[in-house]
Scaffold this active site. Sequence first.
Site, PDB file in Angstrom:
ATOM      1  N   PHE A  32       0.833  -1.208   0.000  1.00 45.15           N
ATOM      2  CA  PHE A  32       0.000   0.000   0.000  1.00 45.15           C
ATOM      3  C   PHE A  32       0.872   1.264   0.000  1.00 45.15           C
ATOM      4  O   PHE A  32       0.857   2.057  -0.957  1.00 45.15           O
ATOM      5  CB  PHE A  32      -0.932  -0.078   1.213  1.00 45.15           C
ATOM      6  CG  PHE A  32      -1.533   1.204   1.661  1.00 45.15           C
ATOM      7  CD1 PHE A  32      -2.148   2.072   0.765  1.00 45.15           C
ATOM      8  CD2 PHE A  32      -1.499   1.559   3.010  1.00 45.15           C
ATOM      9  CE1 PHE A  32      -2.710   3.270   1.194  1.00 45.15           C
ATOM     10  CE2 PHE A  32      -2.063   2.747   3.449  1.00 45.15           C
ATOM     11  CZ  PHE A  32      -2.657   3.602   2.548  1.00 45.15           C
TER      12      PHE A  32
ATOM     13  N   ASN B 107       8.167  -9.643  -1.895  1.00 43.95           N
ATOM     14  CA  ASN B 107       7.880 -11.080  -2.046  1.00 43.95           C
ATOM     15  C   ASN B 107       6.378 -11.333  -2.200  1.00 43.95           C
ATOM     16  O   ASN B 107       5.944 -12.473  -2.186  1.00 43.95           O
ATOM     17  CB  ASN B 107       8.439 -11.877  -0.864  1.00 43.95           C
ATOM     18  CG  ASN B 107       7.699 -11.596   0.426  1.00 43.95           C
ATOM     19  OD1 ASN B 107       6.915 -10.649   0.494  1.00 43.95           O
ATOM     20  ND2 ASN B 107       7.936 -12.403   1.439  1.00 43.95           N
TER      21      ASN B 107
ATOM     22  N   GLY C 230       1.588  -7.595  -0.534  1.00 43.77           N
ATOM     23  CA  GLY C 230       1.522  -6.660  -1.660  1.00 43.77           C
ATOM     24  C   GLY C 230       0.991  -7.354  -2.898  1.00 43.77           C
ATOM     25  O   GLY C 230       0.875  -8.582  -2.927  1.00 43.77           O
TER      26      GLY C 230
ATOM     27  N   ASP D 104      12.593 -12.082  -0.982  1.00 43.07           N
ATOM     28  CA  ASP D 104      12.252 -12.019   0.434  1.00 43.07           C
ATOM     29  C   ASP D 104      13.459 -11.435   1.170  1.00 43.07           C
ATOM     30  O   ASP D 104      14.548 -12.028   1.136  1.00 43.07           O
ATOM     31  CB  ASP D 104      11.943 -13.461   0.894  1.00 43.07           C
ATOM     32  CG  ASP D 104      11.650 -13.553   2.375  1.00 43.07           C
ATOM     33  OD1 ASP D 104      12.015 -12.636   3.135  1.00 43.07           O
ATOM     34  OD2 ASP D 104      11.064 -14.578   2.780  1.00 43.07           O
TER      35      ASP D 104
ATOM     36  N   LYS E 165      10.869 -12.190  11.940  1.00 41.60           N
ATOM     37  CA  LYS E 165      12.020 -12.401  11.052  1.00 41.60           C
ATOM     38  C   LYS E 165      12.221 -11.247  10.084  1.00 41.60           C
ATOM     39  O   LYS E 165      13.340 -10.801   9.861  1.00 41.60           O
ATOM     40  CB  LYS E 165      11.772 -13.673  10.225  1.00 41.60           C
ATOM     41  CG  LYS E 165      12.611 -14.842  10.609  1.00 41.60           C
ATOM     42  CD  LYS E 165      12.461 -15.884   9.523  1.00 41.60           C
ATOM     43  CE  LYS E 165      13.001 -17.204   9.943  1.00 41.60           C
ATOM     44  NZ  LYS E 165      12.661 -18.249   8.967  1.00 41.60           N
TER      45      LYS E 165
ATOM     46  N   ASN F  29      19.793  -7.511   7.049  1.00 40.67           N
ATOM     47  CA  ASN F  29      20.229  -7.596   5.645  1.00 40.67           C
ATOM     48  C   ASN F  29      20.255  -6.228   4.973  1.00 40.67           C
ATOM     49  O   ASN F  29      21.197  -5.885   4.265  1.00 40.67           O
ATOM     50  CB  ASN F  29      19.308  -8.541   4.861  1.00 40.67           C
ATOM     51  CG  ASN F  29      19.540  -9.998   5.239  1.00 40.67           C
ATOM     52  OD1 ASN F  29      20.653 -10.372   5.616  1.00 40.67           O
ATOM     53  ND2 ASN F  29      18.500 -10.818   5.148  1.00 40.67           N
TER      54      ASN F  29
ATOM     55  N   TYR G 197       4.905  -8.001  15.968  1.00 39.91           N
ATOM     56  CA  TYR G 197       5.024  -6.751  15.202  1.00 39.91           C
ATOM     57  C   TYR G 197       5.655  -5.656  16.052  1.00 39.91           C
ATOM     58  O   TYR G 197       6.648  -5.046  15.667  1.00 39.91           O
ATOM     59  CB  TYR G 197       3.633  -6.339  14.731  1.00 39.91           C
ATOM     60  CG  TYR G 197       3.596  -5.129  13.825  1.00 39.91           C
ATOM     61  CD1 TYR G 197       3.954  -5.229  12.480  1.00 39.91           C
ATOM     62  CD2 TYR G 197       3.159  -3.889  14.295  1.00 39.91           C
ATOM     63  CE1 TYR G 197       3.898  -4.133  11.642  1.00 39.91           C
ATOM     64  CE2 TYR G 197       3.096  -2.789  13.470  1.00 39.91           C
ATOM     65  CZ  TYR G 197       3.457  -2.909  12.143  1.00 39.91           C
ATOM     66  OH  TYR G 197       3.394  -1.813  11.304  1.00 39.91           O
TER      67      TYR G 197
HETATM   68  P1  NAD Z   1       1.545  -3.622   3.188  1.00 39.51           P
HETATM   69  O1  NAD Z   1       1.318  -4.924   3.854  1.00 39.51           O
HETATM   70  O2  NAD Z   1       0.593  -3.155   2.158  1.00 39.51           O
HETATM   71  O3  NAD Z   1       3.001  -3.588   2.530  1.00 39.51           O
HETATM   72  C1  NAD Z   1       4.088  -4.333   2.984  1.00 39.51           C
HETATM   73  C2  NAD Z   1       4.821  -4.888   1.767  1.00 39.51           C
HETATM   74  O4  NAD Z   1       5.960  -5.631   2.201  1.00 39.51           O
HETATM   75  C3  NAD Z   1       3.958  -5.836   0.949  1.00 39.51           C
HETATM   76  O5  NAD Z   1       4.054  -5.512  -0.419  1.00 39.51           O
HETATM   77  C4  NAD Z   1       4.564  -7.209   1.258  1.00 39.51           C
HETATM   78  O6  NAD Z   1       4.356  -8.143   0.196  1.00 39.51           O
HETATM   79  C5  NAD Z   1       6.017  -6.843   1.466  1.00 39.51           C
HETATM   80  N1  NAD Z   1       6.763  -7.815   2.249  1.00 39.51           N
HETATM   81  C6  NAD Z   1       6.376  -8.418   3.413  1.00 39.51           C
HETATM   82  N2  NAD Z   1       7.333  -9.260   3.837  1.00 39.51           N
HETATM   83  C7  NAD Z   1       8.359  -9.179   2.929  1.00 39.51           C
HETATM   84  C8  NAD Z   1       9.615  -9.822   2.814  1.00 39.51           C
HETATM   85  N3  NAD Z   1      10.048 -10.717   3.720  1.00 39.51           N
HETATM   86  N4  NAD Z   1      10.401  -9.518   1.747  1.00 39.51           N
HETATM   87  C9  NAD Z   1       9.990  -8.626   0.807  1.00 39.51           C
HETATM   88  N5  NAD Z   1       8.790  -7.994   0.879  1.00 39.51           N
HETATM   89  C10 NAD Z   1       7.989  -8.271   1.924  1.00 39.51           C
HETATM   90  O7  NAD Z   1       1.689  -2.541   4.356  1.00 39.51           O
HETATM   91  P2  NAD Z   1       1.820  -0.957   4.305  1.00 39.51           P
HETATM   92  O8  NAD Z   1       0.652  -0.394   5.001  1.00 39.51           O
HETATM   93  O9  NAD Z   1       2.164  -0.512   2.945  1.00 39.51           O
HETATM   94  O10 NAD Z   1       3.064  -0.760   5.277  1.00 39.51           O
HETATM   95  C11 NAD Z   1       4.380  -0.547   4.775  1.00 39.51           C
HETATM   96  C12 NAD Z   1       5.337  -0.375   5.938  1.00 39.51           C
HETATM   97  O11 NAD Z   1       4.948   0.737   6.743  1.00 39.51           O
HETATM   98  C13 NAD Z   1       5.399  -1.572   6.877  1.00 39.51           C
HETATM   99  O12 NAD Z   1       6.735  -1.759   7.288  1.00 39.51           O
HETATM  100  C14 NAD Z   1       4.554  -1.162   8.048  1.00 39.51           C
HETATM  101  O13 NAD Z   1       4.945  -1.796   9.240  1.00 39.51           O
HETATM  102  C15 NAD Z   1       4.797   0.342   8.088  1.00 39.51           C
HETATM  103  N6  NAD Z   1       3.678   1.046   8.735  1.00 39.51           N
HETATM  104  C16 NAD Z   1       2.486   1.169   8.101  1.00 39.51           C
HETATM  105  C17 NAD Z   1       1.436   1.808   8.730  1.00 39.51           C
HETATM  106  C18 NAD Z   1       0.094   1.991   8.070  1.00 39.51           C
HETATM  107  O14 NAD Z   1      -0.825   2.507   8.706  1.00 39.51           O
HETATM  108  N7  NAD Z   1      -0.095   1.617   6.837  1.00 39.51           N
HETATM  109  C19 NAD Z   1       1.597   2.314  10.038  1.00 39.51           C
HETATM  110  C20 NAD Z   1       2.839   2.143  10.657  1.00 39.51           C
HETATM  111  C21 NAD Z   1       3.881   1.527   9.988  1.00 39.51           C
END
Ligand code: NAD
Length: 318
Positions: free
Chosen positions: A15, A36, A40, A60, A93, A101, A147
């Site tokens: 997102f 990965n 997403g 990943d 993880k 990494n 988390y």
């Molecule tokens: P999201 O779940 O839409 O996006 C996370 C992305 O990371 C996804 O595309 C997923 O496929 C990818 N991903 C997960 N594990 C992975 C891995 N091991 N290797 C490669 N890709 C991987 O979430 P988001 O809302 O877009 O959040 C993005 C970041 O912002 C996150 O780190 C989240 O913790 C942080 N965040 C978001 C919010 C919010 O309100 N949206 C609030 C606080 C923090």
Amino acid sequence: MHLRKRILVTGGAGFLGSFLCERLLNENCDVICVDNFYTGTKRNIVHLLNNPYFELQRHDITFPLYLEVDQIYNLACPASPIHYQNDPVQTTKVNVHGSINMLGLAKRLKATILQASTSEVYGDPTVHPQTEAYWGNVNTIGPRSCYDEGKRCAETLFFDYYRQHGTKIKVARIFNTYGPRMHPNDGRVISNFIMQALTDRDITVYGDGKQTRSFCYVKDLVDALIRMMNSPEDVTGPINIGNPGEYTILELAEKIVQMTGSKSNIVFEPLPQDDPLQRQPDITLAERHLGWKPTTGLDEGLQRTVTYFKELIVKENG
Ligand code: NAD
Ligand code: UDP
């Protein structure tokens, strides 16, 4: 000699990541999106695939990654409670091994790395609104801990790489963010309520609905992340990024029902364990160091999000 900045966005198909990639391409950067596809989707970035300055790599980040870039935005991590609790070990993880990494990569390349941290590091806060100086109130063994503690450990790693290796770091503590491209079934409150309202299903308020959250529109958030990445080297954070407007969950439910003209009823369901009672960012540091504050109000942002979900429902129904 590279004329364009080369930028890695981990979690770029998510997102927030997809909006960030789009914005960086508009600013003439070379963007490598690593994802990965755990939460997403290609749908989020399909419109970028024809851009020669955009590269997509399925990977990943809990495994090492070798490439050459100038800046790294580390967003890879499932963000919604149902997604991050689905495989809690993987959640820890991605925050610990994944951060190591990406920090190792930043160290080798002497690149700047920004961590998408979270207001969850404050847990169920006893200080309100939350300033960056507050150390938090987090359960180490509950369902949200993978988390919350994962993100806290990631912050620790960022600051240890900074002190031990001189790595250029930025830690942004993101508060609840919403907008188009949220996953329709991710269980987060705004996507849930809008989907329920648009399909005339019951709106599920957990607990008595008196718990509060502060909601930031995605465009404002992306603006803050880019400002932070390009801020002077001594601005490491942590810096809160969010919209200080605070609403109870019941107020949010009523607003969405009214905005969509829905026939849905509001129903009350049990509050999930460790659900924080209140949350509101103090954004003094963001204003001071980044010259940033949000400009999109909740009504305007919700309207755009409702429009997105309406179109999604039409598309999915053929
Ligand atoms: P999201 O779940 O839409 O996006 C996370 C992305 O990371 C996804 O595309 C997923 O496929 C990818 N991903 C997960 N594990 C992975 C891995 N091991 N290797 C490669 N890709 C991987 O979430 P988001 O809302 O877009 O959040 C993005 C970041 O912002 C996150 O780190 C989240 O913790 C942080 N965040 C978001 C919010 C919010 O309100 N949206 C609030 C606080 C923090
Ligand atoms: N919530 C709710 N109904 C829903 C989904 C969430 O009442 O259908 C509540 C949830 O209990 C929490 C708030 O809305 O108090 C925000 O939940 P979300 O999962 O969006 O984010 P987080 O709890 O991580 O801030």
